[in-house]
Write an enzyme that holds these catalytic residues in place. Structure first.
Site, PDB file in Angstrom:
ATOM      1  N   GLU A 184     -18.392 -48.802 -94.091  1.00  0.00           N
ATOM      2  CA  GLU A 184     -19.244 -47.825 -94.755  1.00  0.00           C
ATOM      3  C   GLU A 184     -19.476 -46.666 -93.805  1.00  0.00           C
ATOM      4  OE1 GLU A 184     -22.432 -50.569 -95.659  1.00  0.00           O
ATOM      5  OE2 GLU A 184     -23.600 -49.937 -93.932  1.00  0.00           O
ATOM      6  N   HIS A 238     -28.868 -49.223 -95.148  1.00  0.00           N
ATOM      7  CA  HIS A 238     -28.628 -49.845 -93.850  1.00  0.00           C
ATOM      8  C   HIS A 238     -29.014 -48.864 -92.756  1.00  0.00           C
ATOM      9  CE1 HIS A 238     -25.363 -52.743 -95.524  1.00  0.00           C
ATOM     10  NE2 HIS A 238     -26.558 -53.291 -95.547  1.00  0.00           N
ATOM     11  N   GLY A 295     -38.831 -72.906 -92.788  1.00  0.00           N
ATOM     12  CA  GLY A 295     -39.266 -71.854 -93.715  1.00  0.00           C
ATOM     13  C   GLY A 295     -38.553 -71.997 -95.055  1.00  0.00           C
ATOM     14  N   LYS A 326     -43.403 -78.243 -85.504  1.00  0.00           N
ATOM     15  CA  LYS A 326     -43.008 -79.459 -86.220  1.00  0.00           C
ATOM     16  C   LYS A 326     -41.997 -80.287 -85.442  1.00  0.00           C
ATOM     17  CE  LYS A 326     -44.266 -77.566 -90.669  1.00  0.00           C
ATOM     18  NZ  LYS A 326     -43.858 -76.988 -91.933  1.00  0.00           N
TER      19      LYS A 326
END
Lengths: 293, 385
Positions: free
Chosen positions: A210, A247, A16, A41
């Protein structure tokens, strides 16, 4: 979970756009990327390494110590279970927005198989000067320089700011462990702190936390028994309660997960809690002495 | 995403857990009609996806249509936890002998599902955990093994429950766990789970939070969730795929990544100002600088702006390009203060300097201090000259 420079890495989702870009960066930095996975692939070469049909096929062909996943949320469980079934010991899950119960299934299977998980929703991990795993600019020497401070962060962007302040102050990192922003994580802040504590290359630890959850409180409990100095910054002191701050894990519910609760627990454990990231240099100087040039 | 009680209870009923008879009412007259239909003592309950409804006066037992009308009129005028009450659930009132608490939730510490049960239900459960731990069972569940009725009953051993009741509760807990697992709950909670005087076990209330990341595979129920109360600007943000929270300050904040954005807000407060918003354009939305800036500036309270980028995975040059384009389109006149570090910083700083004539600050704190001063009426125009 710390990946060392001698360990080999498999990139799931290597073909990707992001997988390709970051595989190139990891190889440039010195990470031992030995292959990738893309069932469509298999048998081809990408970024100079072989592409396999699965992690299990890769592990049959060569030694794989660690894997990193560039895989979308709904394919994450299958890819992770593939890596675990392949017997890979360390797995870094970058993907954000994986359903939490999928994460729990991955973690339960990983625990039984002895696979360590970092993430999900992490930027990854840096072992400065040796290798990095994930989507972190370890190669940017304003942010990462070899040193003796271990950094543990829930946030990628804030972790970067902290590292920037650390390097500006003349210090450097031994390891950077991005544990991720999700509520349920493979490596908790406490577990990452234990690894920094056990790491012979680290003289001090920085916790970048946090609001939301009890990760900082749990880490504080461990920090109280450490001899290495621990410095912390906790984001979200000015956030309103009951709102998810970006988040999935950053939310204050009732009295749980508040800034006050985290700061109190960390300070009671002898951790230096910074008001602002810019105070980091002074705190390090206080604990470690002036930086060695 | 939280569900209101009336949307959550059918999930329990579908798993075989008994819930009271009743229906939704949108007006006082309809509530009275609903109470009359039930023909017994009824309870009128505000439908808002937040706790402490009882304490806020949002739940009332009524014995007649007249009482139902009065209660409904009063409750429909309330605002509870920021939610205006627009819907009522009218249910038959239970004749309660005992009240229990039961829940299954995601647990970060055990990294798996956690079962919670208490024989002291019906009240503030955090207080029960703190003051009456002997009534509580707290059991992490192995997600690979799941939870059957027998294992659930075993967890309740030692509590003040006779064998028959324990077996029946075990079945309910197993059913609750099924709801949690099959419906991707973050939390499913029954409080109270009532034992009635006639011996039935009935879920009198239910809280259900759907994991936002699982909305795609829970499409049939995802639309039943109650959206969090949002201001007009917050709704506009949602429509553009941006997570925007409006705050009551005057310093606009544009940063990348949740952690850095919170830190920027914290810095605004630390240096004596008040942030006007939370808005992150990091992660997958780091190319959305234009829409983001548009949103921040649409808030009329904003009198200065701090733009703080710290690029790791996100590239600051890409974000800066978005800001420059947006700035030229919107042509705002308010003062703006940049701090740009990390991946792509050289290009980003050069771009801002060349295209907008602003000089980013070397240190985040200085940019924030200047933005706070400008919001307080200092005459500074834009970033450091």
């Amino acid at each position: 979970m710390i990946v060392r420079g001698h360990e080999t890495l498999l990139v799931q989702g290597i073909t990707g756009k992001q997988g390709t870009f970051w595989t190139e960066r990891m190889l440039e930095y010195g990470t031992k990327v030995i292959g990738g996975v893309n069932p469509q692939k298999a048998g081809t070469t990408h970024c100079g390494v072989p592409v396999f049909a699965s992690a299990q096929a890769a592990a049959k062909a060569t030694r794989v110590d660690a894997a990193v996943m560039f895989v979308p949320p709904l394919g994450a469980k299958e890819a992770a279970l593939d890596a675990i079934a392949a017997g890979i010991g360390k797995l870094c899950v970058l993907t954000e927005h994986i359903p939490a119960q999928d994460v729990m299934e991955i973690l339960a299977v990983a625990k039984a198989a002895g696979t360590r998980i970092l993430g999900p929703n992490t930027a990854g991990q840096v072992t400065t000067g040796e290798c990095f795993v994930g989507i972190i600019p370890a190669f940017n020497d304003n942010i990462f320089r070899k040193g003796r401070v271990g950094v543990v962060s829930r946030s990628g962007s804030l972790g970067t700011l902290i590292c920037l302040n650390l390097v500006q102050a003349g210090y450097g990192e031994s390891v950077f462990i991005g544990i991720g922003g999700d509520p349920v994580l493979g490596t908790t802040m406490q577990e990452a702190l234990m690894e920094v504590d056990a790491d012979l290359n680290s003289d001090a630890a920085i916790l970048v936390g946090e609001i939301g959850g009890t990760a900082e409180e749990d880490a504080a409990e461990y920090a109280s028994g450490m001899t290495k100095p621990v410095i912390a910054f906790v984001a979200g002191g000015s956030a309103p309660p009951g709102k998810k701050m970006g988040h999935a894990g950053a939310i204050v519910l009732g009295d749980r997960g508040t800034y006050r609760s985290k700061r109190r627990a960390l300070e009671a454990a002898g951790v230096v809690v910074l008001d602002m990231p810019s105070e980091l240099g002074a705190a390090l100087q206080d604990k470690l002495g002036p930086p060695t040039p | 995403m939280d569900f209101e009680e009336h949307a959550a209870k059918p999930l329990l009923a579908a798993a075989g857990i008994r819930t009271p008879k009743g229906r939704l009412a949108l007006s006082a007259a309809d509530a009275a009609l609903a109470a009359t239909e039930l023909g017994v003592r009824a309870v009128v309950k505000a439908q808002v996806a937040t706790g402490k409804r009882g304490k806020a006066g949002g739940i009332k037992v009524v014995a007649s249509a007249t009482e139902a009308t009065a209660a409904a009129e009063r409750i429909l005028g309330l605002e509870i936890g920021g939610y205006p009450v627009q819907r009522l659930l009218v249910e038959e009132a239970a004749d309660i002998a005992r009240e229990f608490y039961a829940a299954v939730m995601n647990d970060a510490t055990s990294k798996g599902p956690l079962l919670l049960f208490s024989t002291a239900g019906g009240m503030d459960i955090e207080e029960v955990f703190a003051t009456r731990p002997e009534t509580v069972r707290r059991q992490p569940i192995d997600i690979r093994a799941g939870l059957d009725a027998r294992a659930a009953a075993d967890i309740l051993a030692g509590l003040d429950l006779d064998a028959g009741l324990r077996t029946r509760l075990g079945k309910i807990l197993a059913a609750l766990y099924r709801v949690y697992r099959t419906r991707d709950a973050e939390l499913v909670e029954i409080n109270p789970l009532a034992l009635t005087r006639s011996g039935d076990l009935v879920a009198l209330d239910c809280k259900f939070t759907l994991d936002d990341a699982a909305k795609g595979r829970q499409a049939d129920i995802a639309k039943l969730g109650a959206p969090a109360p949002a201001t007009a600007l917050e709704q506009r943000g949602q429509e553009q795929g941006l997570y925007f929270i409006e705050l009551d300050g005057d310093v606009g904040v544009l940063a990348n990544g949740a952690g850095l954005t919170m830190t920027t807000m914290d810095a605004v407060r630390h240096y004596g100002g008040r942030a006007a918003n939370f808005l992150e354009i990091g992660g997958q939305s780091y190319t959305k600088a234009t829409a983001g800036l548009d949103l921040v500036l649409a808030n009329p309270n904003v009198t200065s702006l701090v733009i703080n980028f710290c690029g790791a995975f996100a590239r600051t040059d890409v974000m800066a390009e978005g800001v420059v384009q947006a700035w030229k389109t919107l042509q705002p006149t308010l003062p703006v203060f940049f701090s740009i570090h990390g991946t792509g910083e050289k290009e980003a700083i050069a771009l801002v300097r060349r295209e907008l004539g602003f000089e980013p600050y070397d240190v985040m704190d200085d940019a924030v201090k200047a933005a706070v001063a400008a919001a307080k009426g200092a005459t500074a125009r834009g970033s450091r000259p």
